[in-house]
Write an enzyme that holds these catalytic residues in place. Structure first.
Site, short mmCIF file in Angstrom:
data_model
loop_
_atom_site.label_atom_id
_atom_site.label_comp_id
_atom_site.label_asym_id
_atom_site.label_seq_id
_atom_site.Cartn_x
_atom_site.Cartn_y
_atom_site.Cartn_z
N LYS A 213 0.82 -1.33 -0.22
CA LYS A 213 0.12 0.64 0.00
C LYS A 213 0.71 1.24 -0.24
O LYS A 213 0.48 1.92 -0.49
CB LYS A 213 -1.00 -0.13 1.49
CG LYS A 213 -1.72 -1.26 1.40
CD LYS A 213 -3.22 -0.69 2.51
CE LYS A 213 -2.24 -0.88 3.86
NZ LYS A 213 -2.09 -2.58 4.41
N ARG B 267 -10.18 0.05 9.30
CA ARG B 267 -9.77 -0.80 9.41
C ARG B 267 -10.55 -1.57 10.16
O ARG B 267 -10.09 -2.44 10.46
CB ARG B 267 -8.29 -0.58 9.87
CG ARG B 267 -7.06 -1.32 9.58
CD ARG B 267 -5.64 -1.15 10.45
NE ARG B 267 -4.68 -1.72 10.14
CZ ARG B 267 -3.87 -1.12 9.50
NH1 ARG B 267 -3.48 0.06 9.10
NH2 ARG B 267 -2.87 -1.99 9.33
N ARG C 178 10.80 -5.82 4.04
CA ARG C 178 10.95 -4.90 4.59
C ARG C 178 11.60 -4.45 6.38
O ARG C 178 11.95 -3.58 6.28
CB ARG C 178 9.28 -4.44 5.03
CG ARG C 178 9.34 -3.29 5.27
CD ARG C 178 7.36 -2.38 4.50
NE ARG C 178 6.91 -2.92 6.19
CZ ARG C 178 5.72 -2.83 6.04
NH1 ARG C 178 4.45 -2.51 5.18
NH2 ARG C 178 4.93 -3.76 6.96
N ARG D 20 10.64 -1.40 11.47
CA ARG D 20 9.58 -1.14 12.29
C ARG D 20 9.80 -1.97 13.23
O ARG D 20 9.78 -3.44 13.19
CB ARG D 20 8.87 -1.21 11.02
CG ARG D 20 8.48 0.21 10.31
CD ARG D 20 6.61 -0.51 9.72
NE ARG D 20 5.80 -0.79 9.47
CZ ARG D 20 4.73 -0.67 9.23
NH1 ARG D 20 4.35 -0.37 8.59
NH2 ARG D 20 3.91 -1.30 9.59
N ARG E 13 -1.04 -9.27 13.75
CA ARG E 13 -1.48 -8.42 12.88
C ARG E 13 -2.27 -9.01 11.86
O ARG E 13 -3.23 -7.88 11.20
CB ARG E 13 -0.72 -7.41 12.40
CG ARG E 13 -0.05 -6.47 13.15
CD ARG E 13 1.30 -5.70 12.72
NE ARG E 13 1.88 -5.70 11.71
CZ ARG E 13 3.16 -5.10 10.50
NH1 ARG E 13 4.32 -5.45 11.13
NH2 ARG E 13 3.17 -5.13 9.34
P1 ADP Z 1 0.47 -2.34 7.97
O1 ADP Z 1 2.12 -1.93 6.73
O2 ADP Z 1 1.05 -3.87 8.67
O3 ADP Z 1 -0.55 -2.28 6.95
P2 ADP Z 1 0.64 0.28 9.21
O4 ADP Z 1 2.11 0.87 8.78
O5 ADP Z 1 -0.24 0.44 7.96
O6 ADP Z 1 0.94 -1.36 8.89
O7 ADP Z 1 0.14 0.71 10.69
C1 ADP Z 1 0.78 -0.12 12.02
C2 ADP Z 1 0.53 -0.47 12.57
O8 ADP Z 1 -0.82 1.21 13.18
C3 ADP Z 1 -0.80 -1.18 13.07
O9 ADP Z 1 -0.61 -2.75 12.66
C4 ADP Z 1 -2.34 -0.97 13.88
O10 ADP Z 1 -1.48 -0.67 15.11
C5 ADP Z 1 -1.76 0.72 13.64
N1 ADP Z 1 -2.38 1.22 13.55
C6 ADP Z 1 -2.79 2.03 11.58
N2 ADP Z 1 -3.68 2.38 11.18
C7 ADP Z 1 -4.85 2.42 11.91
C8 ADP Z 1 -6.24 2.14 12.63
N3 ADP Z 1 -7.15 2.37 11.47
N4 ADP Z 1 -7.07 1.36 13.37
C9 ADP Z 1 -5.97 1.36 14.62
N5 ADP Z 1 -5.27 0.61 14.79
C10 ADP Z 1 -4.08 0.82 13.44
#
Ligand code: ADP
Length: 190
Positions: free
Chosen positions: A14, A89, A128, A134, A146
């Protein structure tokens, strides 16, 4: 204004595709993951609240991310729309988003869903982890959580958006350029 949602499991690509999309269509990129990571880096109260949850692979509370998104909607000028990445989400977040947009006579334009199989999620995140460092990419049990959270809480959004005809799937297997071309072809329809 256009409101695109970029949807897909962790590691689907994404963030990578978002950059090309915002440039081509003059959108503001709102990644809740990135916004939360900058709150953590800045040591804000919100960041402190989010840190432990993110590092465990859990979601932060709906109100927290909803507030972050609404503030950016209000404070951003000079764009033709927004690209939401990592939000919504949960069904509750999707309902909150609809309510926010409805107040201004706006609506979600399209959901662009990048699809990859679970085994590829593991490969991509492991790769990654070696590049971005991260904390939530480094531990296998956190990655597992996750993925589980994605299937339980986020995947139900597919039906939510399919119901209103706004859901579009993109095959996420292939090179970055190939996936980008598929997304561009789709976005040209809106
Ligand atoms: P990924 O690459 O795993 O999709 P993101 O960078 O989008 O990860 O998000 C990392 C973390 O931030 C998630 O695992 C969650 O803990 C938190 N997070 C991100 N967006 C949301 C959301 N919309 N609602 C709740 N938690 C979120």
């Amino acid at each position: 204004m256009k409101y695109y949602i970029l949807f897909g499991p962790p590691g689907a690509g994404k963030g990578t595709q978002a950059n090309a999309m915002v440039e081509k269509h003059n959108l503001c990129h709102l990644s809740t993951g990135e916004l939360l990571r900058s709150e953590i880096a800045a040591g804000t109260p919100l960041g402190l609240q989010a840190k432990a949850l993110i590092e465990a692979g859990s979601l932060v509370p709906d109100e927290v991310v909803e507030g972050m998104i609404e503030a950016r909607f209000k404070g951003t000028e000079g764009v033709d729309g927004f690209l939401l990445d990592g939000f919504p989400r949960t069904i509750a977040q999707a309902e909150a988003l609809d309510a926010m947009l409805e107040k201004d006579g706006e609506a979600v334009t399209a959901v662009v869903s990048i699809m990859i199989p679970d085994r590829m999620i593991h490969e991509r995140i492991a790769h990654r982890a070696t590049i971005e460092g991260r904390a939530d990419d480094a531990r296998p049990e956190v990655v597992e959580n996750r993925i589980r959270t994605y299937h339980e809480k986020t995947e139900p959004l597919v039906d939510f958006y399919k119901g209103s005809g706004r859901y579009h799937e993109i095959d996420g297997i292939g090179t970055i350029d190939e996936v980008r071309e598929r997304i561009f072809t789709l976005m040209d329809r809106f």
